[in-house]
Structures are given as C-alpha cells and as structure tokens.
Design a protein around this motif. Sequence first.
Motif, PDB file in Angstrom:
ATOM      1  N   UNK A 158       0.856  -1.191   0.000  1.00 38.14           N
ATOM      2  CA  UNK A 158       0.000   0.000   0.000  1.00 38.14           C
ATOM      3  C   UNK A 158       0.889   1.237   0.000  1.00 38.14           C
ATOM      4  N   UNK A 159       1.147   1.755  -1.186  1.00 38.44           N
ATOM      5  CA  UNK A 159       2.070   2.888  -1.312  1.00 38.44           C
ATOM      6  C   UNK A 159       1.361   4.198  -1.564  1.00 38.44           C
ATOM      7  N   UNK A 160       0.143   4.157  -2.066  1.00 40.78           N
ATOM      8  CA  UNK A 160      -0.563   5.406  -2.353  1.00 40.78           C
ATOM      9  C   UNK A 160      -1.383   5.824  -1.137  1.00 40.78           C
ATOM     10  N   UNK A 161      -1.687   7.117  -1.037  1.00 41.55           N
ATOM     11  CA  UNK A 161      -2.528   7.578   0.084  1.00 41.55           C
ATOM     12  C   UNK A 161      -3.907   6.915   0.086  1.00 41.55           C
ATOM     13  N   UNK A 162      -4.475   6.667  -1.088  1.00 42.31           N
ATOM     14  CA  UNK A 162      -5.791   6.021  -1.165  1.00 42.31           C
ATOM     15  C   UNK A 162      -5.715   4.593  -0.639  1.00 42.31           C
ATOM     16  N   UNK A 163      -4.643   3.885  -0.992  1.00 43.32           N
ATOM     17  CA  UNK A 163      -4.475   2.505  -0.528  1.00 43.32           C
ATOM     18  C   UNK A 163      -4.279   2.466   0.977  1.00 43.32           C
TER      19      UNK A 163
END
Length: 193
Positions: A158-163
Amino acid sequence: MSDDTHKAPRPGYTRRTYLLDREFQLKYILLLAGIGAGSVAVFGALAYRLHASSVDSGVEAGDSIMWLTVLGSVGLGALLGLFGLLFTHRVAGPVHVMSLYVAALAAGRYPRLRPLRKKDELKRFFDRFSEAVDRIRQREADEAHALEGALAALKPVATTPEAREALETLSALCTRKRQAVDNPTASTFKSVA
C-alpha cells in the motif's frame, strides 16, 4: 386426474395450526383444564352436601349455596391468578433475558449467554437462539481473521494515500469485529428469580 391434496389456498384464506409447540401447549391446556374441572368438582360436591343436609334438616339452603358459589368463584379466580403469575413468570423471564441479548447484538456486542432457570419455558427456542448467536460470533471471528490476513498481505504494497486510507478503513473494521467477538458483554443479565 388431478391431485386435490396440493391445491393452492383460496385467496384470503390462511391456514391455522393451533398446536405449534405440542408439548408446551398441551402441558398448560391440561393444567388449566385440570384446575377448572377439579374446582368445579369440589364446588359440586360441597353444593351437593349442603343441599342434602338442608333437605334432611328441612332448612332452606339458598343463601348457603349462594355464599358457597361466591366463595368458589373467588377461590377459583385466586387459584387461576396464581397459576397465571407462575406461568407468565416462566415465560416472561426468558423473553426478557433474550430481549436484553438482542439489544446487545443490535449494539454490535455479543452477549455472554447464561442458561435458563430449571423451570423456565421456551428452552428449545432459547437453545436455537444460543446456537444462532454462537454461529454468528464464529462467522465474525472468521471474518476478522481473514481481514487480519488481508491487511498483513496488503500493508507492504500500500504505497498510495488512497491505498493506505483503504487499509485504515479495513483495519478499523477488523478491530471492531475482533472487539465484538473477543469481548462479549459482561454477564449483566442476572437470573430473574
């Protein structure tokens, strides 16, 4: 030829089955019938003795029979009232306890179930209710375990802010499920004596 045993019911017709729980219903039907028949038999025997003694002595027994009737009616009313109190206590207690359990379930908690009292009614229903609560609790525990596994697998990628936000939402859901399953409501539902 058509099979008449499988006809569709007439519109507006409802089938009635009066003996839904045969053992429970017959037990109390027979108890009430026995109380009524026994009371009438006692009253009849007393009225007969009073009448026979008044005939032997030549005295009018009308007032005595009237008072005997009043006394018999009051006695039968008191006896049936006492029976009704005992019976409703044996039914209302389990219903009250189960309503508290349902309220705990509605609040997202699993109640710590206690067995019914020895003479309580509705034991089969309570057993089914308890089994349903246990199955739902187990399903919640399985879902919490599956969520924990998914969170562990997804956390490193989970690297994105949404993830990360989605993981936080799943983590909160997992925590809520785990708390509901692992911390059943304290045994605040004491036996109603």
